[in-house]
Design an enzyme around this catalytic site. Structure first.
Site, short mmCIF file in Angstrom:
data_model
loop_
_atom_site.label_atom_id
_atom_site.label_comp_id
_atom_site.label_asym_id
_atom_site.label_seq_id
_atom_site.Cartn_x
_atom_site.Cartn_y
_atom_site.Cartn_z
N ALA A 107 -5.75 -7.51 0.38
CA ALA A 107 -7.34 -6.48 1.66
C ALA A 107 -7.91 -7.55 2.10
O ALA A 107 -7.25 -8.90 2.07
CB ALA A 107 -7.99 -5.49 0.26
N GLU A 115 0.02 -3.21 -2.92
CA GLU A 115 0.02 -1.80 -3.24
C GLU A 115 0.29 -0.49 -2.07
O GLU A 115 0.57 0.16 -2.41
CB GLU A 115 -1.73 -1.97 -3.57
CG GLU A 115 -2.22 -2.82 -5.01
CD GLU A 115 -3.65 -3.05 -4.70
OE1 GLU A 115 -4.26 -3.04 -4.26
OE2 GLU A 115 -4.05 -2.33 -5.87
N GLY A 172 -3.85 -5.53 -2.27
CA GLY A 172 -3.38 -4.98 -1.39
C GLY A 172 -2.03 -5.21 -0.30
O GLY A 172 -1.66 -3.30 0.07
N GLU A 197 -5.54 -10.62 -7.60
CA GLU A 197 -7.03 -9.94 -7.15
C GLU A 197 -7.74 -11.20 -8.60
O GLU A 197 -9.47 -11.31 -7.69
CB GLU A 197 -6.76 -8.78 -7.64
CG GLU A 197 -7.13 -8.21 -6.16
CD GLU A 197 -5.45 -7.10 -6.50
OE1 GLU A 197 -4.41 -8.13 -7.22
OE2 GLU A 197 -4.85 -6.63 -5.55
#
Ligand code: CO8
Length: 258
Positions: A66, A112, A109, A132
Site C-alpha cells: 500500500a 495481499e 498490500g 508491515e
C-alpha cells in the site's frame, strides 16, 4: 476503454492484461490505483469477450505495498470513515479467473493483492513479504488470513512477525505460488495460462473458481455438496452438451459460453 493513469489495460484475444504502472513508487497501491484496477477488471468480468485476466507489475516490483506516503498522516477516523481500502473486497468478488504474474517485490498490500488473485505465477526473482510490522502496523488487506491459509501457521507467523521476505523457490515450496518461471517470461507464461482458461466455457470456469473458493469458507461436507449441486446444474448448459459431444466425436469443443 476508460482512461487510466495508474494502470495499463490491454485485451489480447480473450485475455485481459492489466499492468500496474507507477514505476516511480514501485507500483505502491494508492487509492487511485485500487479504484482503477478494480474498475478495469470489473469491466472485464462483465465482458463476454474476456475469459481470464492477468494482473502484473514491472520487472522490479509487482507492487511494494500500500502507498505508505498516502497513509502515513491518516488518523483513525480518516481510515474508518473512508473504510480505507474496502474496494479490495470488490476485487475478491470478481467471478472471472484472475492470475497474478509476479516479478520482483510483492510486499505488504502487493503480496495481499497477489493472494487475492486465483493463483500466482512467479518469476524466479520474485520476493514475497508482509513487512508491515516494520512500519508499526500489520497486514490490512487480508494478509494475516490469506497467507496463513496458503502457507500454514508456522511460515505465516514467521513472515508476519519478522517481516522476512521469501524468494520464489520458497514460495512455491510453501504453496503460495503455483509455478516459478524465468523472470523475463513471467507475463508470457501467465498469458498462456490465461489463454488456456479463456478457451474453456466462461460460466463453467467462473463456477469452478467459486467451488474452489468455497473450500475456504465452508466445512468439507457442505463444500462437497455445493460442488455436486453446481455439477448437476451444469447439465442445463449448452457447453456441457458441446463438451461431452466433442469428446465422443473426437474433436475439440467449441464452447459458446452458455
Ligand atoms: N509506498 C510508497 N512509496 C513506496 C513504497 C510504498 N509501499 N515502496 C517503495 N516506494 C517508493 C520509495 O519511497 C521510493 O520513492 P522515492 O524515490 O521518491 O524515495 C521509490 O518507491 C523506490 O523505492 P526505494 O528507493 O526504496 O527502492 P529500493 O530498491 O531501495 O527498495 C523496497 C525496494 C525494499 C521494496 C523498498 O522500497 C521498501 O521497503 N518498500 C516498502 C515495502 C513495505 O513496507 N510495504 C508494505 C507497505 S504497508 C502495506 O502494504 C499495508 C497494506 C494494508 C493497508 C490496509 C489499510 C486498510
Amino acid at each position: 476503454m476508460t482512461e487510466y493513469t495508474n494502470i495499463l489495460v490491454e485485451k489480447r484475444g480473450r485475455v485481459g492484461l492489466v499492468t500496474l504502472n507507477r514505476p516511480e513508487a514501485l507500483n505502491a497501491l494508492d487509492k487511485a490505483t485500487m479504484d482503477q484496477l478494480v474498475a478495469a477488471v470489473t469491466a472485464m468480468d462483465a465482458d463476454p469477450g474476456v475469459g481470464a485476466v492477468v494482473v502484473t507489475g514491472s520487472g522490479k516490483a509487482f507492487a511494494a505495498g500500500a502507498d505508505i506516503k498516502e497513509m502515513a498522516s491518516q488518523g483513525y477516523m480518516d481510515m474508518y470513515a473512508a473504510d480505507w481500502f474496502r474496494g479490495w473486497e470488490d476485487f475478491t468478488r470478481l467471478r472471472i479467473p484472475v492470475i497474478a504474474a509476479v516479478s520482483g517485490f510483492a510486499l505488504g498490500g502487493g503480496c495481499e493483492l497477489a493472494m487475492m488473485c486465483d493463483f500466482i505465477i512467479a518469476g524466479d526473482n520474485a520476493k514475497f513479504g508482509q513487512p508491515e510490522i516494520n512500519l508499526g502496523v500489520l497486514p490490512g488487506m487480508g494478509g494475516s488470513q490469506r497467507l496463513t491459509r496458503a502457507v500454514g501457521k508456522a511460515k505465516a507467523m514467521d513472515m508476519i512477525l519478522t517481516g522476512r521476505f521469501i524468494g520464489a523457490e520458497e514460495a512455491e515450496r510453501s504453496g503460495l505460488v503455483s509455478r516459478v518461471v524465468p523472470a523475463e517470461d513471467v507475463v508470457e507464461e501467465a498469458l498462456k495460462a490465461a489463454e488456456v482458461i479463456a478457451s474453456k466455457s466462461k460460466p463453467v470456469a467462473m463456477l469452478a473458481k467459486e467451488a474452489v473458493n468455497a473450500a475456504f469458507e465452508t466445512g468439507l461436507a457442505q463444500g462437497v455438496l455445493f460442488e455436486r449441486r453446481i455439477f448437476h446444474s451444469l447439465f442445463a448448459s449448452e457447453d456441457q452438451k458441446e463438451g461431452m459431444a466433442a469428446f465422443s466425436e473426437k474433436r475439440q469443443p467449441e464452447f459458446n459460453h452458455r
